[in-house]
Design an enzyme around this catalytic site. Structure first.
Site, PDB file in Angstrom:
ATOM      1  N   ARG A 123     -10.185   0.110   8.419  1.00 52.59           N
ATOM      2  CA  ARG A 123     -10.037  -0.845   8.665  1.00 52.59           C
ATOM      3  C   ARG A 123     -10.769  -1.957   9.108  1.00 52.59           C
ATOM      4  O   ARG A 123     -10.732  -3.308  10.061  1.00 52.59           O
ATOM      5  CB  ARG A 123      -8.751  -1.180   9.469  1.00 52.59           C
ATOM      6  CG  ARG A 123      -7.190  -1.502   8.991  1.00 52.59           C
ATOM      7  CD  ARG A 123      -6.208  -1.009  10.013  1.00 52.59           C
ATOM      8  NE  ARG A 123      -4.502  -1.893  10.001  1.00 52.59           N
ATOM      9  CZ  ARG A 123      -4.087  -1.070   9.234  1.00 52.59           C
ATOM     10  NH1 ARG A 123      -3.894   0.180   8.413  1.00 52.59           N
ATOM     11  NH2 ARG A 123      -2.442  -1.545   9.220  1.00 52.59           N
TER      12      ARG A 123
ATOM     13  N   ARG B   3      -0.347  -8.808  13.253  1.00 57.80           N
ATOM     14  CA  ARG B   3      -1.173  -8.377  11.963  1.00 57.80           C
ATOM     15  C   ARG B   3      -1.522  -8.726  11.404  1.00 57.80           C
ATOM     16  O   ARG B   3      -3.201  -8.171  10.844  1.00 57.80           O
ATOM     17  CB  ARG B   3       0.238  -7.570  11.911  1.00 57.80           C
ATOM     18  CG  ARG B   3       0.341  -6.058  12.596  1.00 57.80           C
ATOM     19  CD  ARG B   3       1.894  -5.703  12.100  1.00 57.80           C
ATOM     20  NE  ARG B   3       1.973  -5.097  11.521  1.00 57.80           N
ATOM     21  CZ  ARG B   3       3.049  -4.970  10.215  1.00 57.80           C
ATOM     22  NH1 ARG B   3       4.191  -5.269  10.596  1.00 57.80           N
ATOM     23  NH2 ARG B   3       2.557  -4.343   9.441  1.00 57.80           N
TER      24      ARG B   3
ATOM     25  N   ARG C 157      11.083  -1.099  11.185  1.00 55.83           N
ATOM     26  CA  ARG C 157      10.203  -0.541  12.391  1.00 55.83           C
ATOM     27  C   ARG C 157       9.500  -2.130  13.650  1.00 55.83           C
ATOM     28  O   ARG C 157       9.737  -2.988  13.280  1.00 55.83           O
ATOM     29  CB  ARG C 157       7.994  -0.948  11.928  1.00 55.83           C
ATOM     30  CG  ARG C 157       7.608   0.178  10.679  1.00 55.83           C
ATOM     31  CD  ARG C 157       6.500   0.661   9.785  1.00 55.83           C
ATOM     32  NE  ARG C 157       5.655  -0.361  10.300  1.00 55.83           N
ATOM     33  CZ  ARG C 157       4.498  -0.477  10.051  1.00 55.83           C
ATOM     34  NH1 ARG C 157       4.909   0.180   7.884  1.00 55.83           N
ATOM     35  NH2 ARG C 157       3.767  -1.130   9.864  1.00 55.83           N
TER      36      ARG C 157
ATOM     37  N   ARG D  42      11.584  -5.408   5.049  1.00 54.12           N
ATOM     38  CA  ARG D  42      11.374  -3.757   4.709  1.00 54.12           C
ATOM     39  C   ARG D  42      12.523  -2.955   6.482  1.00 54.12           C
ATOM     40  O   ARG D  42      12.319  -3.446   6.959  1.00 54.12           O
ATOM     41  CB  ARG D  42      10.020  -3.005   5.296  1.00 54.12           C
ATOM     42  CG  ARG D  42       9.986  -1.484   5.923  1.00 54.12           C
ATOM     43  CD  ARG D  42       8.499  -1.924   5.529  1.00 54.12           C
ATOM     44  NE  ARG D  42       7.126  -3.122   6.362  1.00 54.12           N
ATOM     45  CZ  ARG D  42       6.373  -2.296   6.676  1.00 54.12           C
ATOM     46  NH1 ARG D  42       5.308  -1.145   5.539  1.00 54.12           N
ATOM     47  NH2 ARG D  42       5.403  -3.338   7.181  1.00 54.12           N
TER      48      ARG D  42
ATOM     49  N   LYS E  84       0.844  -1.219  -0.198  1.00 50.80           N
ATOM     50  CA  LYS E  84      -0.071  -0.370  -0.171  1.00 50.80           C
ATOM     51  C   LYS E  84       0.700   1.465   0.015  1.00 50.80           C
ATOM     52  O   LYS E  84       0.307   1.760  -0.545  1.00 50.80           O
ATOM     53  CB  LYS E  84      -0.727   0.243   1.594  1.00 50.80           C
ATOM     54  CG  LYS E  84      -1.505  -1.363   0.801  1.00 50.80           C
ATOM     55  CD  LYS E  84      -2.676  -1.179   2.810  1.00 50.80           C
ATOM     56  CE  LYS E  84      -2.199  -1.332   3.466  1.00 50.80           C
ATOM     57  NZ  LYS E  84      -1.101  -2.184   4.063  1.00 50.80           N
TER      58      LYS E  84
HETATM   59  P1  AP5 Z   1       4.492  -1.723   1.934  1.00 58.55           P
HETATM   60  O1  AP5 Z   1       4.761  -0.854   0.607  1.00 58.55           O
HETATM   61  O2  AP5 Z   1       6.029  -1.061   3.052  1.00 58.55           O
HETATM   62  O3  AP5 Z   1       3.247  -2.300   2.401  1.00 58.55           O
HETATM   63  P2  AP5 Z   1       2.395  -1.605   3.436  1.00 58.55           P
HETATM   64  O4  AP5 Z   1       0.910  -2.473   2.481  1.00 58.55           O
HETATM   65  O5  AP5 Z   1       1.849  -0.143   3.617  1.00 58.55           O
HETATM   66  O6  AP5 Z   1       2.559  -2.506   3.982  1.00 58.55           O
HETATM   67  P3  AP5 Z   1       2.287  -1.866   5.924  1.00 58.55           P
HETATM   68  O7  AP5 Z   1       2.571  -3.056   6.584  1.00 58.55           O
HETATM   69  O8  AP5 Z   1       2.431  -0.537   6.272  1.00 58.55           O
HETATM   70  O9  AP5 Z   1       0.322  -2.444   6.016  1.00 58.55           O
HETATM   71  P4  AP5 Z   1      -0.048  -2.492   7.551  1.00 58.55           P
HETATM   72  O10 AP5 Z   1      -1.418  -2.059   7.322  1.00 58.55           O
HETATM   73  O11 AP5 Z   1       0.475  -3.538   8.517  1.00 58.55           O
HETATM   74  O12 AP5 Z   1       0.799  -1.069   8.537  1.00 58.55           O
HETATM   75  P5  AP5 Z   1      -0.452   0.665   8.729  1.00 58.55           P
HETATM   76  O13 AP5 Z   1       1.339   0.992   9.135  1.00 58.55           O
HETATM   77  O14 AP5 Z   1      -0.841   1.204   7.853  1.00 58.55           O
HETATM   78  O15 AP5 Z   1       5.974  -2.879   1.675  1.00 58.55           O
HETATM   79  C1  AP5 Z   1       6.292  -3.431   2.577  1.00 58.55           C
HETATM   80  C2  AP5 Z   1       7.602  -4.274   1.955  1.00 58.55           C
HETATM   81  O16 AP5 Z   1       7.546  -4.368   0.931  1.00 58.55           O
HETATM   82  C3  AP5 Z   1       8.715  -2.574   1.699  1.00 58.55           C
HETATM   83  O17 AP5 Z   1      10.095  -3.727   2.516  1.00 58.55           O
HETATM   84  C4  AP5 Z   1       8.012  -3.039   0.319  1.00 58.55           C
HETATM   85  O18 AP5 Z   1       9.709  -2.154  -0.563  1.00 58.55           O
HETATM   86  C5  AP5 Z   1       8.542  -4.104  -0.493  1.00 58.55           C
HETATM   87  N1  AP5 Z   1       7.519  -4.501  -1.372  1.00 58.55           N
HETATM   88  C6  AP5 Z   1       6.158  -4.037  -2.012  1.00 58.55           C
HETATM   89  N2  AP5 Z   1       6.088  -4.150  -2.693  1.00 58.55           N
HETATM   90  C7  AP5 Z   1       6.895  -4.729  -3.836  1.00 58.55           C
HETATM   91  C8  AP5 Z   1       6.429  -5.896  -4.458  1.00 58.55           C
HETATM   92  N3  AP5 Z   1       5.488  -5.423  -5.406  1.00 58.55           N
HETATM   93  N4  AP5 Z   1       7.478  -6.697  -4.882  1.00 58.55           N
HETATM   94  C9  AP5 Z   1       8.376  -6.526  -3.474  1.00 58.55           C
HETATM   95  N5  AP5 Z   1       8.047  -5.914  -2.643  1.00 58.55           N
HETATM   96  C10 AP5 Z   1       7.677  -5.182  -2.819  1.00 58.55           C
HETATM   97  O19 AP5 Z   1      -0.675   0.282   9.159  1.00 58.55           O
HETATM   98  C11 AP5 Z   1       0.293   0.027  11.181  1.00 58.55           C
HETATM   99  C12 AP5 Z   1      -0.142   0.079  12.540  1.00 58.55           C
HETATM  100  O20 AP5 Z   1      -0.996   1.256  12.957  1.00 58.55           O
HETATM  101  C13 AP5 Z   1      -1.521  -1.273  13.142  1.00 58.55           C
HETATM  102  O21 AP5 Z   1      -0.981  -2.360  12.520  1.00 58.55           O
HETATM  103  C14 AP5 Z   1      -2.498  -0.820  13.307  1.00 58.55           C
HETATM  104  O22 AP5 Z   1      -2.002  -0.886  14.672  1.00 58.55           O
HETATM  105  C15 AP5 Z   1      -2.079   0.960  13.480  1.00 58.55           C
HETATM  106  N6  AP5 Z   1      -3.326   1.248  12.465  1.00 58.55           N
HETATM  107  C16 AP5 Z   1      -3.501   2.042  10.964  1.00 58.55           C
HETATM  108  N7  AP5 Z   1      -4.471   2.617  10.952  1.00 58.55           N
HETATM  109  C17 AP5 Z   1      -5.436   1.533  11.818  1.00 58.55           C
HETATM  110  C18 AP5 Z   1      -6.489   1.993  11.078  1.00 58.55           C
HETATM  111  N8  AP5 Z   1      -6.998   2.010  10.304  1.00 58.55           N
HETATM  112  N9  AP5 Z   1      -7.527   1.255  12.669  1.00 58.55           N
HETATM  113  C19 AP5 Z   1      -7.181   0.915  13.702  1.00 58.55           C
HETATM  114  N10 AP5 Z   1      -5.553   0.977  13.804  1.00 58.55           N
HETATM  115  C20 AP5 Z   1      -4.800   1.437  12.662  1.00 58.55           C
HETATM  116 MG    MG Z   2       2.259   1.242   4.777  1.00 56.04          MG
END
Ligand code: AP5
Ligand code: MG
Length: 215
Positions: A88, A169, A158, A125, A13
Site C-alpha cells: 500500500r 481512507r 465495519r 457494505r 478487492k
Molecule cells: P469489497 O470487495 O469489500 O471492497 P474492497 O476493495 O475489499 O474494499 P475495502 O474497504 O476492504 O478496502 P480497503 O483497502 O479500504 O480495506 P482493507 O481492509 O484493506 O467491496 C465493497 C462493497 O462493494 C461490498 O459491499 C461489495 O458487496 C460491493 N461490491 C464489490 N464489488 C462490486 C461491484 N462490482 N458492483 C457493485 N458492488 C460491489 O484495510 C483496512 C485498513 O487496514 C486500512 O485503512 C489500514 O488502516 C489497514 N491496512 C490494511 N492493509 C494495510 C497495509 N498494507 N498497510 C497499512 N495499513 C493497512
Molecule cells: Mg477488502
C-alpha cells in the site's frame, strides 16, 4: 501464480479475491482482514493497529511488512498467493520485491472503479458477524434484511466504513497507494480491469488478464 490485487477502498478487492483464490487454489492474504481479526481477539497487534484503522490511516510500514513476510514463509504460499490490500506504499512494495527475489510477482491486477461507486459501495457494505461474509444493501443484499444467508449471523457495518473515516481512507489511498500503479506499470506487471461493472464482469476480466480459463 503470485498475484497482487490493487484498488481503492471499496473497489472490490475482497469480493474478487474470494472467488479468485477458490479458482486458482492459492491462499488469500488480506492485511486488512489480518488486522481486523487481531482487533477482535484483542492481541497486541490488534491494539496497535486499531487506532490507525479507526482514523482511516495506514498502519506503519514496519508492522505490516513484518506480518506479510512471516505469512509468505508459510508452506501454503509455495504454490503462489493472492495479496489483497498489500502493498500500500512504495516502501511496502520495495520490501516485497526484496523478500520475493527468487519468486517474483507475476501480476499486479488493478481494479479501477469510479470514485462515486467507491463511496456508494463502502457506505452500503455489511459484514456477517459470524462468518465474515460481505454483503451490500443494494448490490448484494441478503435474503432477509440484516441477517447472513449462510449462517443467520447478524450483519454489521465495519467501524471504518462511516463517512468521515471512509473519506480519509480514500485520501490516504490517493496520496500513498495510487503511486503503486505506476510502480507496477514500470515493471510491466500491471493489468488494469474495469471495476465499475457488475462483480461477475470484473471477475471475468480478471481471469482474462491472468490468462486463466473460466470453469
Ligand atoms: P469489497 O470487495 O469489500 O471492497 P474492497 O476493495 O475489499 O474494499 P475495502 O474497504 O476492504 O478496502 P480497503 O483497502 O479500504 O480495506 P482493507 O481492509 O484493506 O467491496 C465493497 C462493497 O462493494 C461490498 O459491499 C461489495 O458487496 C460491493 N461490491 C464489490 N464489488 C462490486 C461491484 N462490482 N458492483 C457493485 N458492488 C460491489 O484495510 C483496512 C485498513 O487496514 C486500512 O485503512 C489500514 O488502516 C489497514 N491496512 C490494511 N492493509 C494495510 C497495509 N498494507 N498497510 C497499512 N495499513 C493497512
Ligand atoms: Mg477488502
Amino acid at each position: 501464480m503470485r498475484v497482487i490485487l490493487m484498488g481503492a477502498p471499496g473497489a472490490g478487492k475482497g469480493t474478487q479475491a474470494e472467488r479468485l483464490v477458490e479458482a486458482l487454489k492459492i491462499p488469500h492474504i488480506a492485511t486488512g482482514d489480518i488486522f481486523r481479526a487481531a482487533v477482535k481477539e484483542g492481541t497486541e497487534l490488534g491494539n496497535k493497529a486499531k487506532s490507525y484503522m479507526d482514523a482511516g490511516k495506514l498502519v506503519p510500514d514496519e508492522i505490516v511488512i513484518g506480518i506479510v513476510k512471516e505469512r509468505l514463509m508459510k508452506p501454503d504460499c509455495k504454490q503462489g498467493f493472492l495479496l489483497d490490500g498489500f502493498p500500500r506504499t512504495v516502501s511496502q512494495a520495495e520490501a516485497l520485491d526484496e523478500n520475493l527475489k527468487d519468486r517474483p510477482i507475476d501480476y499486479a491486477v488493478y481494479i479501477d472503479a469510479d470514485f462515486d461507486d467507491l463511496v456508494e459501495r463502502i457506505s452500503g457494505r455489511r459484514i456477517c458477524s459470524k462468518c465474515g461474509k460481505s454483503y451490500h444493501v443494494k448490490f448484494n443484499p441478503p435474503d432477509v434484511r440484516g441477517v447472513c444467508d449462510d449462517d443467520g449471523g447478524d450483519l454489521y457495518q465495519r467501524d471504518d466504513d462511516n463517512e468521515e473515516t471512509a473519506k480519509e481512507r480514500l485520501e490516504v489511498y490517493n496520496e500513498q497507494t495510487s503511486p503503486l500503479i505506476k510502480y507496477y506499470e514500470d515493471k510491466g506487471l500491471l493489468k488494469r480491469v474495469n471495476g465499475s461493472q457488475d462483480p461477475n464482469g470484473v471477475y471475468k476480466e480478471i481471469l482474462n488478464v491472468l490468462g486463466v480459463q473460466e470453469g
